[in-house]
Write a protein that holds these residues in place. Sequence first.
Motif, mmCIF file in Angstrom:
data_model
loop_
_atom_site.group_PDB
_atom_site.id
_atom_site.type_symbol
_atom_site.label_atom_id
_atom_site.label_comp_id
_atom_site.label_asym_id
_atom_site.label_seq_id
_atom_site.Cartn_x
_atom_site.Cartn_y
_atom_site.Cartn_z
ATOM 1 N N ALA A 29 0.830 -1.205 0.000
ATOM 2 C CA ALA A 29 0.000 0.000 0.000
ATOM 3 C C ALA A 29 0.865 1.256 0.000
ATOM 4 O O ALA A 29 0.558 2.241 -0.682
ATOM 5 C CB ALA A 29 -0.928 0.001 1.218
ATOM 6 N N SER A 30 1.966 1.218 0.757
ATOM 7 C CA SER A 30 2.872 2.361 0.799
ATOM 8 C C SER A 30 3.518 2.596 -0.572
ATOM 9 O O SER A 30 3.620 3.735 -1.037
ATOM 10 C CB SER A 30 3.948 2.132 1.854
ATOM 11 N N ARG A 31 3.920 1.504 -1.234
ATOM 12 C CA ARG A 31 4.545 1.624 -2.554
ATOM 13 C C ARG A 31 3.546 2.178 -3.570
ATOM 14 O O ARG A 31 3.870 3.026 -4.393
ATOM 15 C CB ARG A 31 5.062 0.249 -2.986
ATOM 16 N N ARG A 32 2.299 1.702 -3.486
ATOM 17 C CA ARG A 32 1.263 2.190 -4.381
ATOM 18 C C ARG A 32 0.986 3.675 -4.141
ATOM 19 O O ARG A 32 0.821 4.469 -5.082
ATOM 20 C CB ARG A 32 -0.014 1.373 -4.150
ATOM 21 N N ALA A 33 0.967 4.065 -2.868
ATOM 22 C CA ALA A 33 0.702 5.459 -2.532
ATOM 23 C C ALA A 33 1.819 6.368 -3.042
ATOM 24 O O ALA A 33 1.566 7.459 -3.548
ATOM 25 C CB ALA A 33 0.541 5.616 -1.021
ATOM 26 N N GLU A 34 3.067 5.922 -2.931
ATOM 27 C CA GLU A 34 4.190 6.727 -3.424
ATOM 28 C C GLU A 34 4.127 6.886 -4.940
ATOM 29 O O GLU A 34 4.417 7.963 -5.475
ATOM 30 C CB GLU A 34 5.510 6.079 -3.019
ATOM 31 N N ALA A 35 3.764 5.815 -5.646
ATOM 32 C CA ALA A 35 3.626 5.893 -7.100
ATOM 33 C C ALA A 35 2.496 6.847 -7.472
ATOM 34 O O ALA A 35 2.614 7.645 -8.416
ATOM 35 C CB ALA A 35 3.376 4.504 -7.681
ATOM 36 N N ASN A 36 1.401 6.787 -6.733
ATOM 37 C CA ASN A 36 0.278 7.689 -7.005
ATOM 38 C C ASN A 36 0.674 9.141 -6.754
ATOM 39 O O ASN A 36 0.279 10.054 -7.509
ATOM 40 C CB ASN A 36 -0.911 7.323 -6.122
ATOM 41 N N LEU A 37 1.446 9.374 -5.688
ATOM 42 C CA LEU A 37 1.873 10.729 -5.376
ATOM 43 C C LEU A 37 2.775 11.280 -6.476
ATOM 44 O O LEU A 37 2.679 12.454 -6.845
ATOM 45 C CB LEU A 37 2.601 10.754 -4.037
ATOM 46 N N LEU A 38 3.626 10.439 -7.035
ATOM 47 C CA LEU A 38 4.483 10.857 -8.135
ATOM 48 C C LEU A 38 3.629 11.254 -9.342
ATOM 49 O O LEU A 38 3.913 12.240 -10.030
ATOM 50 C CB LEU A 38 5.438 9.721 -8.492
ATOM 51 N N ALA A 39 2.565 10.484 -9.597
ATOM 52 C CA ALA A 39 1.660 10.809 -10.699
ATOM 53 C C ALA A 39 0.914 12.117 -10.445
ATOM 54 O O ALA A 39 0.709 12.920 -11.362
ATOM 55 C CB ALA A 39 0.663 9.665 -10.914
ATOM 56 N N VAL A 40 0.518 12.357 -9.194
ATOM 57 C CA VAL A 40 -0.148 13.608 -8.844
ATOM 58 C C VAL A 40 0.794 14.789 -9.083
ATOM 59 O O VAL A 40 0.404 15.829 -9.618
ATOM 60 C CB VAL A 40 -0.621 13.571 -7.381
ATOM 61 N N ALA A 41 2.066 14.617 -8.683
ATOM 62 C CA ALA A 41 3.049 15.687 -8.888
ATOM 63 C C ALA A 41 3.201 16.004 -10.364
ATOM 64 O O ALA A 41 3.297 17.182 -10.757
ATOM 65 C CB ALA A 41 4.395 15.282 -8.278
ATOM 66 N N TYR A 42 3.194 14.978 -11.202
ATOM 67 C CA TYR A 42 3.324 15.212 -12.640
ATOM 68 C C TYR A 42 2.096 15.958 -13.187
ATOM 69 O O TYR A 42 2.236 16.917 -13.957
ATOM 70 C CB TYR A 42 3.507 13.902 -13.395
ATOM 71 N N GLU A 43 0.916 15.528 -12.788
ATOM 72 C CA GLU A 43 -0.298 16.193 -13.276
ATOM 73 C C GLU A 43 -0.374 17.642 -12.788
ATOM 74 O O GLU A 43 -0.875 18.519 -13.497
ATOM 75 C CB GLU A 43 -1.541 15.409 -12.834
ATOM 76 N N TRP A 44 0.130 17.903 -11.580
ATOM 77 C CA TRP A 44 0.169 19.281 -11.073
ATOM 78 C C TRP A 44 1.068 20.130 -11.967
ATOM 79 O O TRP A 44 0.752 21.283 -12.287
ATOM 80 C CB TRP A 44 0.662 19.284 -9.641
ATOM 81 N N ALA A 45 2.201 19.551 -12.385
ATOM 82 C CA ALA A 45 3.111 20.265 -13.272
ATOM 83 C C ALA A 45 2.459 20.526 -14.625
ATOM 84 O O ALA A 45 2.586 21.620 -15.189
ATOM 85 C CB ALA A 45 4.408 19.475 -13.445
ATOM 86 N N VAL A 46 1.758 19.530 -15.162
ATOM 87 C CA VAL A 46 1.092 19.684 -16.459
ATOM 88 C C VAL A 46 0.042 20.799 -16.394
ATOM 89 O O VAL A 46 -0.137 21.552 -17.349
ATOM 90 C CB VAL A 46 0.439 18.355 -16.878
ATOM 91 N N ALA A 47 -0.615 20.906 -15.255
ATOM 92 C CA ALA A 47 -1.668 21.921 -15.102
ATOM 93 C C ALA A 47 -1.096 23.324 -14.918
ATOM 94 O O ALA A 47 -1.849 24.307 -14.979
ATOM 95 C CB ALA A 47 -2.554 21.567 -13.911
ATOM 96 N N HIS A 48 0.228 23.443 -14.697
ATOM 97 C CA HIS A 48 0.831 24.756 -14.442
ATOM 98 C C HIS A 48 2.098 24.917 -15.289
ATOM 99 O O HIS A 48 3.218 24.978 -14.754
ATOM 100 C CB HIS A 48 1.170 24.932 -12.960
ATOM 101 N N PRO A 49 1.970 24.981 -16.612
ATOM 102 C CA PRO A 49 3.161 25.149 -17.458
ATOM 103 C C PRO A 49 3.729 26.557 -17.338
ATOM 104 O O PRO A 49 3.008 27.515 -17.038
ATOM 105 C CB PRO A 49 2.619 24.888 -18.863
#
Length: 480
Positions: A29-49
């Motif tokens: 669960a921790s590994r899955r959560a870290e992967a999800n957080l990395l994806a959230v960080a990427y989408e945050w970057a995409v939303a703020h070019p």
Amino acid sequence: MEATATAAPELGDLTAAELLGAARREEAASRRAEANLLAVAYEWAVAHPADEDGWNAATFHHPLGDEPISGDGTPLVAEFCIPELGAALGVSTDAAKKLIGQAIEMVHRLPRVWKRVQSGLVPVWRAKQVAEATIHCDPALTPEAMAWIDAQVAPFLEKIGRAQMERIVAQAIELYGLAAQEQPLDADNDGRFVHIHTPVGPFAGAMRIEAEVSNADGHDLAQALAAGAAALKAGGSTASLDVRRSMALGELARQQTSLDLVGADADPEQDSAEAAARKARRVDLHLHFTAEVQPDGTTGINPIGLLENGQKLALLSQVRSWVRGTHTEVRILPVIDLNEQITTNRYEPTERLRRQVLLRDRTCVFPWCTRPARSCDLDHVEPFDHDAGGEGRPQPGPTGTDNLAALCRSHHRLKTHTGWRLTSPASGVFEWTSPHGQRFRRDQHGTHDLTRRPDGEPPPVTAPVVPPPRVATPNAAPTA
């Protein structure tokens, strides 16, 4: 039939096999959560070019120049979007930059690594290690070299260590002809170096020094340390040889007062400032110890203080050992009462007011920021009106203790140019509201998240808004 709810068993009631199963589930669960957080960080970057010209792009700021947060050819991210993500995660702005940069690097230059990370089958920290190695590679890696590294690393991501990753990057540089032309052995960049590693953690009491020097310098240094260690032993020291050699190295640094690097042909009538620059080197260590009321009613000094250089804790016993050195000068600056209200009619704070605010705040007061206050700007929480006095109006933003805050240059610009709002309900207490409505309080206890949780529940109760009274705080500055 009456239904009966059964509570989950306590961990103490589980068998050994059940505990192992629970450990596996939590780790997955921790590994899955870290992967999800990395994806959230990427989408945050995409939303703020960043803008097309890149003038507002996020970078890491260094004395020698700015460094991008991800590799060549990756999308640029708007600088001011990053602090809000960092605040939401409870990390510094620089830590949030690193997280976003790693996510962008994986998506755009390490797609195979990204796919494996998002599968949840490999530790995220190993993928971050790969991304860091490629982002900061010198020389910069071409798309072909990146594709080769991605193909080599992705299948074995869970086994790749730092040393192996460095070898793979070096192979890619050689394979694709990216290495710079080798310099002659007698050139400036012949491999010599000195690295002084900053210790991690507030209780670290030592620093590690690593160096590679010429044979002549090495032999001279070895003889000097041996002589210094012998002198310490003759003087009564019972420490081990290694400890005495370490002490001798410090004495060498303190005794170095007249190294002449100019040469015999120097102009004897050179500027006095240049001559002074070659005289005794002085290193200031700013120490802060607080006077406290003891159980018997007397006032004493807390035995644990703050070494401002590096934000480390220091013991009074350590300071006593430092000041015993013959080359140590101790200056006790005037006592500053942190509860006193100091004001001035000027825009610029007085030196006494500046020192009071720096001692009170200690670091930049933006959520989770740890940059030392001494290197920060002093900002008016309520803006100073330069026309108020001339027009006979009351000053809305006075220069005083309760209206000043230490802000690093990055977060000072953030407050000035973005939708972040800052208020100060009490001296040394700062409440921030982000453009998306997140709320944080920063006081002497640290940062507290005041944003309501996703389930609608209020945040947990933390320290009171008004800090408890503190007695006067002396500021000692031993110098070597």
